[in-house]
Design an enzyme around this catalytic site. Structure first.
Site, mmCIF file in Angstrom:
data_model
loop_
_atom_site.group_PDB
_atom_site.id
_atom_site.type_symbol
_atom_site.label_atom_id
_atom_site.label_comp_id
_atom_site.label_asym_id
_atom_site.label_seq_id
_atom_site.Cartn_x
_atom_site.Cartn_y
_atom_site.Cartn_z
ATOM 1 N N GLN A 1 10.295 26.987 27.528
ATOM 2 C CA GLN A 1 10.327 26.700 26.878
ATOM 3 C C GLN A 1 8.804 26.084 26.923
ATOM 4 O O GLN A 1 8.687 25.468 28.486
ATOM 5 C CB GLN A 1 11.144 25.712 26.390
ATOM 6 C CG GLN A 1 12.531 25.722 26.733
ATOM 7 C CD GLN A 1 12.635 26.516 25.140
ATOM 8 O OE1 GLN A 1 11.917 26.854 24.639
ATOM 9 N NE2 GLN A 1 14.010 26.984 25.029
ATOM 10 N N TYR B 1 21.594 34.682 27.782
ATOM 11 C CA TYR B 1 20.356 35.051 27.186
ATOM 12 C C TYR B 1 19.643 33.777 27.697
ATOM 13 O O TYR B 1 18.997 32.759 27.770
ATOM 14 C CB TYR B 1 19.990 34.878 25.702
ATOM 15 C CG TYR B 1 20.547 35.974 24.698
ATOM 16 C CD1 TYR B 1 19.969 36.625 24.621
ATOM 17 C CD2 TYR B 1 22.279 35.262 24.312
ATOM 18 C CE1 TYR B 1 20.098 37.140 23.852
ATOM 19 C CE2 TYR B 1 22.213 36.081 23.497
ATOM 20 C CZ TYR B 1 21.390 36.884 23.176
ATOM 21 O OH TYR B 1 22.324 37.923 22.210
ATOM 22 N N GLU C 1 21.249 39.274 30.235
ATOM 23 C CA GLU C 1 19.848 38.315 30.219
ATOM 24 C C GLU C 1 19.016 40.236 29.850
ATOM 25 O O GLU C 1 19.329 40.737 30.759
ATOM 26 C CB GLU C 1 18.639 37.463 31.558
ATOM 27 C CG GLU C 1 16.932 37.652 31.385
ATOM 28 C CD GLU C 1 16.698 36.799 29.742
ATOM 29 O OE1 GLU C 1 17.019 36.311 29.269
ATOM 30 O OE2 GLU C 1 15.743 37.893 29.120
ATOM 31 N N ASP D 1 21.679 30.978 24.328
ATOM 32 C CA ASP D 1 20.425 30.637 23.837
ATOM 33 C C ASP D 1 20.005 31.753 23.492
ATOM 34 O O ASP D 1 18.301 32.475 24.318
ATOM 35 C CB ASP D 1 19.612 29.904 24.929
ATOM 36 C CG ASP D 1 18.523 29.206 24.150
ATOM 37 O OD1 ASP D 1 18.254 29.483 23.494
ATOM 38 O OD2 ASP D 1 17.820 28.986 25.708
ATOM 39 N N CYS E 1 16.534 28.808 17.933
ATOM 40 C CA CYS E 1 15.211 28.143 17.391
ATOM 41 C C CYS E 1 14.929 28.209 16.278
ATOM 42 O O CYS E 1 13.804 27.608 15.693
ATOM 43 C CB CYS E 1 14.318 28.583 18.062
ATOM 44 S SG CYS E 1 13.891 30.154 19.130
#
Ligand SMILES: C[S@@+](CC[C@H](N)C(=O)[O-])C[C@H]1O[C@@H](n2cnc3c(N)ncnc32)[C@H](O)[C@@H]1O
Length: 550
Positions: free
Chosen positions: A373, A405, A426, A481, A508
């Protein structure tokens, strides 16, 4: 037909444009039919929707229509005729040209209110959730602790051929989306970083190599663009060779070769990604520069090395300079091949690409190219909010947590001491290795990480057929995520087949979250929703939704 129009901006769209309505014959759409004439019932009564780049709610603006579609128009703001009843002075001298912080003249409390409205609208309009329910669950957007210089990562794009009328610059995407603007006084950048950017731009210009200009993108059909600072010039003229682009052959290998050749012929310098973090002693803050170029000859690679060495010599705070090449003909600030990784002495040293970010009282090791982030202080608010939600709703004693993720393991690892087991999935193999290293450094032996596409990996965890050979594991909670695109249909199907009791979906992008919510709500109930402002002065908002099985 008039291309310039006066509009009152009513609201803000999820991509930061102002929404206005043009009435009567004010504009023409669909091949010159007057607005209100051929439009749908909804637009007939309420006017033609116009999306205005640069316009903010409450403003009256003069705008130029740039595109006409059957049910809406697009426009770019030319001038603010009357300011919004409440407005703030711009925080940055580049406001007006730069597209980086389009909301900066909106008071911060209003930014948060609009972000909430955008997320609420998405969940009810796209997601089909009851508007009253979402309003009652989701009362406010949590603010970012810092409003200036909040980023630990900046993606700057190179532009310009390096000729007299078209100098090489390093900056951010223009507000109107056309090209790049130099931002020497950028309010997001601390003074030390501005100096690094200025010198990097000068050194790149001295190399005599032009910036890369994405050309003919449709023809080569590369990966879709995600967050990037760069938009290429529409004419796309390159200097490294002048061969015209040929039609792409059907054969995919030949097409890939042609795409690589097009890149070779279309400029060199692409991005400088600056990242801020902690050095190996976990106390010394520093900067890491990731320079992305098109594939180059040995001589061109040496020029990049020289730029890196000069920067490292000049800025003691710069702890690493990493050079990566990108062969794809697109505008993504992601390298595909690492060429060099220089440490403070200017020598090649793979460890120089490693740095650390603090979160939740722990330290996460990252590579210069890893996701993390970008707003460290707000990431803490996000992590606290996520952990709070999980603690409130995961009732199992030592739950099994699936971290989908997972990046380098944040924030899932902050939950690890409460879990019986944790599995992270991932795509980025380097991030997976770092997640494993992070778990080990934190003393966790019950956390494992697997590299691969989430949809494919999930299919193995949640077999569609009962006689599938792979043993089925059960998961109490899933932390999801994904990137802005949200969940691929295959990933969403497999996630639903897992039958986890609790899902925490962090997103997001409220639009793709809402799209995925249409599937989730068939088997899950939304019990909590929150949002955190990770990107002040932009329309972006990070949403958290907690779902429990019906
Ligand atoms: C929004 S980030 C979240 C990372 C991490 N949870 C964090 O907060 O730092 C999304 C992550 O998804 C990864 N990713 C993107 N597409 C993927 C895919 N198809 N399968 C698995 N991971 C993917 C990216 O590499 C990135 O690390």
């Amino acid at each position: 037909m008039n291309d310039t129009i006066t509009l009152q901006i009513e609201s803000l769209t999820h991509d930061g444009r102002g929404l206005a309505r043009a009435h009567g014959d004010a504009i023409s759409i669909s091949g010159s039919a007057p607005a209100g004439g051929r439009a749908s019932g909804r637009t007939r009564n309420r006017g033609t929707v116009v999306f205005v780049t640069g316009g903010l709610p409450g403003q009256t603006v003069r705008a130029r229509i740039t595109r006409r579609k059957s049910s809406f128009c697009e426009a770019e703001m030319l001038e603010v005729l009357q300011d919004a009843p409440r407005s703030a002075p711009p925080a940055c001298t580049h406001h007006g040209d730069c597209g980086g912080c389009p909301l900066q003249t909106m008071p911060y409390d209003m930014q948060l209110q609009w972000k909430r409205r955008i997320a609420l609208d998405a969940m009810s309009r796209i997601g089909g959730l009851d508007a009253g329910l979402v309003e009652s669950l989701f009362t406010s957007v949590l603010p970012s602790p810092a409003l200036k210089q909040y980023r630990n990562k900046m993606e700057l794009a190179f532009a310009g051929s390096g000729t007299e009328g078209d100098p090489l610059i390093l900056g951010l995407r223009r507000r109107n989306g056309r090209g790049v603007v130099s931002v020497p006084q950028c309010a997001l950048l601390p003074a030390a970083a501005r100096d690094i950017v200025r010198m990097a731009a000068d050194l790149a210009a001295q190399s005599g190599l032009p910036a890369h200009t994405p050309r003919d993108q449709a023809r080569y059909r590369q990966a879709p663009q995600e967050d990037t600072a760069h938009h290429g010039k529409p004419d796309g003229k390159g200097r490294r060779g002048s061969r015209p682009a040929r039609r792409a052959p059907a054969n995919s290998i030949a097409a890939a070769a042609m795409a690589a050749e097009a890149v070779q012929n279309n400029g060199f310098w692409r991005f400088l990604v600056l990242r801020r973090g902690l050095s190996a002693d976990l106390r010394t803050p520093g900067w890491w520069a990731l320079c992305i170029t098109s594939p180059g000859s040995h001589e061109e690679q040496e020029k990049v090395r020289t730029v890196g060495q000069k920067l490292l010599q000049s800025f003691p705070a710069l702890a690493g300079f990493i050079h990566e090449e990108r062969a794809s003909e697109d505008a993504l600030a992601q390298g595909q091949k690492r060429i060099a990784s220089l440490d403070r002495t200017g020598a090649h040293n793979p460890a120089s690409a490693r740095f650390w970010q603090p979160l939740g009282g722990r330290h996460f090791a990252l590579d210069a190219a890893s996701f993390f982030q970008v707003n460290t202080a707000a990431a803490q608010v996000l992590a606290d909010t996520a952990l709070g939600m999980l603690k409130r709703h995961v009732s199992q004693e030592s739950p099994a947590l699936l971290d989908l993720y997972c990046g380098v393991g944040a924030p899932g690892l902050l939950m690890a001491d409460r879990c019986g087991r944790l599995l992270g999935l991932e795509q980025d193999a380097k991030a997976v290795a770092l997640a494993q290293a992070n778990a080990a450094a934190m003393g966790f032996t019950h956390c494992s990480y697997v590299a691969g596409d989430a949809a494919q990996r999930l299919d193995r965890l949640a077999p569609a057929h009962e006689n599938y050979w792979h043993p089925t594991e059960t998961w109490d909670a899933v932390l999801v995520d994904p990137p802005r695109a949200g969940l691929a249909p295959r990933a969403l199907n497999a996630l639903l087949r897992l039958n986890a009791h609790t899902i925490l979906y962090v997103s997001c992008n409220p639009a793709t979250l809402a799209r995925d919510a249409t599937r989730l709500r068939g088997a899950y109930r939304l019990v909590e929703m929150a949002a955190v402002d990770l990107f002040p002065h932009t329309p972006h908002v990070e949403c958290l939704t907690l779902w429990q099985s019906l």
